[in-house]
Design a protein around this motif. Structure first.
Motif, PDB file in Angstrom:
ATOM      1  N   MET A 180       0.858  -1.196   0.000  1.00  0.00           N
ATOM      2  CA  MET A 180       0.000   0.000   0.000  1.00  0.00           C
ATOM      3  C   MET A 180       0.886   1.236   0.000  1.00  0.00           C
ATOM      4  SD  MET A 180      -3.324   0.834   0.215  1.00  0.00           S
ATOM      5  CE  MET A 180      -4.319   2.262   0.596  1.00  0.00           C
ATOM      6  N   LEU A 181       0.547   2.233  -0.793  1.00  0.00           N
ATOM      7  CA  LEU A 181       1.271   3.488  -0.766  1.00  0.00           C
ATOM      8  C   LEU A 181       0.822   4.276   0.453  1.00  0.00           C
ATOM      9  CD1 LEU A 181       1.015   4.576  -4.504  1.00  0.00           C
ATOM     10  CD2 LEU A 181       2.977   3.584  -3.354  1.00  0.00           C
ATOM     11  N   THR A 182       1.733   4.497   1.372  1.00  0.00           N
ATOM     12  CA  THR A 182       1.354   5.153   2.624  1.00  0.00           C
ATOM     13  C   THR A 182       1.837   6.601   2.692  1.00  0.00           C
ATOM     14  OG1 THR A 182       3.362   4.281   3.665  1.00  0.00           O
ATOM     15  CG2 THR A 182       1.339   2.991   3.894  1.00  0.00           C
ATOM     16  N   THR A 183       2.659   7.006   1.719  1.00  0.00           N
ATOM     17  CA  THR A 183       3.175   8.366   1.780  1.00  0.00           C
ATOM     18  C   THR A 183       2.047   9.381   1.658  1.00  0.00           C
ATOM     19  OG1 THR A 183       4.639   9.968   0.748  1.00  0.00           O
ATOM     20  CG2 THR A 183       3.602   8.363  -0.712  1.00  0.00           C
ATOM     21  N   THR A 184       2.208  10.486   2.369  1.00  0.00           N
ATOM     22  CA  THR A 184       1.203  11.553   2.295  1.00  0.00           C
ATOM     23  C   THR A 184       1.659  12.654   1.349  1.00  0.00           C
ATOM     24  OG1 THR A 184       2.197  12.646   4.222  1.00  0.00           O
ATOM     25  CG2 THR A 184       0.364  11.108   4.629  1.00  0.00           C
ATOM     26  N   THR A 185       2.861  12.510   0.759  1.00  0.00           N
ATOM     27  CA  THR A 185       3.338  13.502  -0.175  1.00  0.00           C
ATOM     28  C   THR A 185       2.695  13.283  -1.540  1.00  0.00           C
ATOM     29  OG1 THR A 185       5.224  12.123  -0.761  1.00  0.00           O
ATOM     30  CG2 THR A 185       5.532  13.703   1.021  1.00  0.00           C
ATOM     31  N   GLU A 186       2.768  14.316  -2.363  1.00  0.00           N
ATOM     32  CA  GLU A 186       2.189  14.198  -3.688  1.00  0.00           C
ATOM     33  C   GLU A 186       3.011  13.244  -4.558  1.00  0.00           C
ATOM     34  OE1 GLU A 186       2.043  18.212  -5.149  1.00  0.00           O
ATOM     35  OE2 GLU A 186      -0.044  18.423  -4.536  1.00  0.00           O
ATOM     36  N   LEU A 187       2.315  12.534  -5.434  1.00  0.00           N
ATOM     37  CA  LEU A 187       2.980  11.655  -6.388  1.00  0.00           C
ATOM     38  C   LEU A 187       3.214  12.420  -7.681  1.00  0.00           C
ATOM     39  CD1 LEU A 187       1.014   8.288  -5.982  1.00  0.00           C
ATOM     40  CD2 LEU A 187       3.293   8.835  -5.125  1.00  0.00           C
ATOM     41  N   THR A 188       4.463  12.444  -8.132  1.00  0.00           N
ATOM     42  CA  THR A 188       4.800  13.109  -9.375  1.00  0.00           C
ATOM     43  C   THR A 188       4.717  12.123 -10.537  1.00  0.00           C
ATOM     44  OG1 THR A 188       7.148  12.590  -9.226  1.00  0.00           O
ATOM     45  CG2 THR A 188       6.386  14.592  -8.096  1.00  0.00           C
ATOM     46  N   SER A 189       4.841  12.643 -11.745  1.00  0.00           N
ATOM     47  CA  SER A 189       4.885  11.771 -12.919  1.00  0.00           C
ATOM     48  C   SER A 189       6.070  10.825 -12.835  1.00  0.00           C
ATOM     49  CB  SER A 189       4.974  12.620 -14.195  1.00  0.00           C
ATOM     50  OG  SER A 189       3.851  13.458 -14.336  1.00  0.00           O
ATOM     51  N   ALA A 190       7.199  11.321 -12.321  1.00  0.00           N
ATOM     52  CA  ALA A 190       8.377  10.464 -12.159  1.00  0.00           C
ATOM     53  C   ALA A 190       8.100   9.346 -11.164  1.00  0.00           C
ATOM     54  CB  ALA A 190       9.571  11.302 -11.710  1.00  0.00           C
ATOM     55  N   ASP A 191       7.342   9.651 -10.097  1.00  0.00           N
ATOM     56  CA  ASP A 191       6.986   8.609  -9.124  1.00  0.00           C
ATOM     57  C   ASP A 191       6.165   7.513  -9.804  1.00  0.00           C
ATOM     58  OD1 ASP A 191       8.208   9.925  -6.982  1.00  0.00           O
ATOM     59  OD2 ASP A 191       6.400  11.068  -6.524  1.00  0.00           O
ATOM     60  N   LEU A 192       5.228   7.917 -10.633  1.00  0.00           N
ATOM     61  CA  LEU A 192       4.395   6.922 -11.333  1.00  0.00           C
ATOM     62  C   LEU A 192       5.242   6.059 -12.254  1.00  0.00           C
ATOM     63  CD1 LEU A 192       1.212   9.024 -12.229  1.00  0.00           C
ATOM     64  CD2 LEU A 192       1.516   7.420 -10.333  1.00  0.00           C
ATOM     65  N   ASP A 193       6.218   6.672 -12.927  1.00  0.00           N
ATOM     66  CA  ASP A 193       7.103   5.894 -13.788  1.00  0.00           C
ATOM     67  C   ASP A 193       7.893   4.875 -12.968  1.00  0.00           C
ATOM     68  OD1 ASP A 193       6.326   7.246 -16.093  1.00  0.00           O
ATOM     69  OD2 ASP A 193       7.851   8.787 -15.830  1.00  0.00           O
ATOM     70  N   GLU A 194       8.377   5.299 -11.806  1.00  0.00           N
ATOM     71  CA  GLU A 194       9.133   4.383 -10.956  1.00  0.00           C
ATOM     72  C   GLU A 194       8.251   3.253 -10.452  1.00  0.00           C
ATOM     73  OE1 GLU A 194      11.831   4.398  -6.852  1.00  0.00           O
ATOM     74  OE2 GLU A 194      11.134   6.290  -7.730  1.00  0.00           O
ATOM     75  N   ILE A 195       7.022   3.577 -10.065  1.00  0.00           N
ATOM     76  CA  ILE A 195       6.097   2.542  -9.595  1.00  0.00           C
ATOM     77  C   ILE A 195       5.814   1.539 -10.702  1.00  0.00           C
ATOM     78  CG2 ILE A 195       3.714   2.128  -8.835  1.00  0.00           C
ATOM     79  CD1 ILE A 195       3.912   4.867  -7.362  1.00  0.00           C
ATOM     80  N   ARG A 196       5.666   2.029 -11.930  1.00  0.00           N
ATOM     81  CA  ARG A 196       5.424   1.122 -13.064  1.00  0.00           C
ATOM     82  C   ARG A 196       6.572   0.125 -13.211  1.00  0.00           C
ATOM     83  NH1 ARG A 196       2.301   0.648 -17.343  1.00  0.00           N
ATOM     84  NH2 ARG A 196       1.158   2.561 -16.857  1.00  0.00           N
ATOM     85  N   GLN A 197       7.785   0.592 -12.973  1.00  0.00           N
ATOM     86  CA  GLN A 197       8.947  -0.272 -13.151  1.00  0.00           C
ATOM     87  C   GLN A 197       9.104  -1.286 -12.022  1.00  0.00           C
ATOM     88  OE1 GLN A 197      10.700  -0.279 -15.858  1.00  0.00           O
ATOM     89  NE2 GLN A 197       9.837   1.550 -16.767  1.00  0.00           N
ATOM     90  N   THR A 198       8.610  -0.974 -10.831  1.00  0.00           N
ATOM     91  CA  THR A 198       8.921  -1.800  -9.665  1.00  0.00           C
ATOM     92  C   THR A 198       7.722  -2.490  -9.018  1.00  0.00           C
ATOM     93  OG1 THR A 198       8.730   0.131  -8.184  1.00  0.00           O
ATOM     94  CG2 THR A 198      10.898  -0.336  -9.124  1.00  0.00           C
TER      95      THR A 198
END
Length: 322
Positions: free
Chosen positions: A1-19
């Motif tokens: 589960m993503l627990t961070t309360t910070t905003e997700l950037t486009s780069a974050d989404l790209d990293e999540i897609r990879q991992t």
């Protein structure tokens, strides 16, 4: 589960897609992406469709089709009337899931308007073909791809392999060839052209094996070496050595690291051996056409490009001197 309360950037989404698929709780990550959309925790609200489509693909990969369809429904709704690569991919994912839940008529109705995208977006052929394959429509996929290949050829003149955008034509030809193989078709003139383009594009790739800019995040590196041990000689026996080799290449020749996944390489290779240089080179070229690659070099005090979370000056920068 993503627990961070910070905003997700486009780069974050790209990293999540990879991992995400290699994570301990990928379904929790999918739910977290949807929650981030609902809570307004996206740095760019226009990323809502991307986040929900990613959640759908994660849930689908774990055969949670009810959840996958909910996410895909929302992704299509979030994209609205957008007509770009990301919205095309999301609609194809939606159609693929509709096929898998037995709603074939709706799936075909979703895919039909996407046919023009085959000649506009480099990854549309893979997404649309995968959707049709999920519904057992291999022959229809061949018909659509053949039509797209012919349209692309008509735009390029007598020497299509010399065109600057030959990559899009190559991916169309490659998807068509794989579909024809599944149908038991024999080699034809378009398949021969695919071979010619593969050679031309491989030669056009940065000097070396053509895949020298491929970067495997740590979880993906572990999978690659486990599944294809011989690739330890190509990418290094450890992740530290892999990063060091790539950093030295980047310092010496420049370029953009191409973040890959074991699943992505396998899908690209199709019936070929993913460990073969031809498959790896083609996969690298496919990644190079995608918009969100790793920025190199980062600032000395910025986060390292490898995703370790350390500062660049304390992580991969010194590796170039090894």
């Amino acid at each position: 589960m993503l627990t961070t309360t910070t905003e997700l950037t486009s780069a974050d989404l790209d990293e999540i897609r990879q991992t995400a698929l290699g994570a301990a709780d990928p379904l929790g990550i999918a739910a977290g992406l949807a929650e981030a959309v609902d809570a307004g925790r996206l740095a760019d609200p226009d990323d809502a469709g991307n986040a929900l489509a990613l959640a759908a693909e994660i849930a689908e990969s774990r055969s949670k089709l009810d959840a996958a369809l909910r996410y895909a429904d929302r992704a299509v709704e979030a994209f609205g009337t957008r007509d770009d690569s990301a919205s095309t991919n999301a609609k194809a994912v939606h159609a693929r899931i509709l096929f898998r839940v037995g709603r074939a008529d709706e799936a075909l109705a979703e895919l039909e308007p996407l046919r023009p995208a085959l000649t506009r977006h480099t990854d549309a052929a893979a997404y649309v073909t995968a959707a049709l394959a999920a519904g057992g429509r291999h022959q229809l996929a061949e018909e659509w791809l053949t039509e797209a290949v012919q349209a692309a050829l008509a735009e390029r003149g007598s020497d299509p392999s010399s065109a600057e955008d030959a990559g899009l034509l190559f991916f169309l030809l490659q998807q068509r060839h794989r579909t024809r193989h599944q149908l038991g078709r024999s080699h034809d003139a378009h398949d021969n052209l695919a071979d010619r383009l593969e050679t031309r594009l491989a030669n056009a790739t940065t000097t070396g094996g053509g895949d020298e800019l491929l970067f495997w995040p740590q979880a993906e590196f572990d999978r690659v070496i486990k599944e294809w041990p011989a690739l330890a000689e190509v990418y290094g026996p450890t992740w530290d050595e892999h990063r060091a080799r790539l950093e030295r290449t980047l310092v010496g020749k420049g370029g953009t690291p191409l973040s890959g996944t074991a699943d992505g390489l396998t899908r690209f290779a199709g019936d070929d051996d993913p460990a073969e240089a031809k498959a790896r080179t083609g996969y690298a070229r496919q990644l190079a056409t995608q918009p969100a690659q790793i920025t190199w070099p980062p600032e000395r005090n910025g986060s390292c490009w490898c995703g370790s979370g350390l500062k660049y000056k304390k992580c991969c920068l010194p590796r170039a001197r090894g």
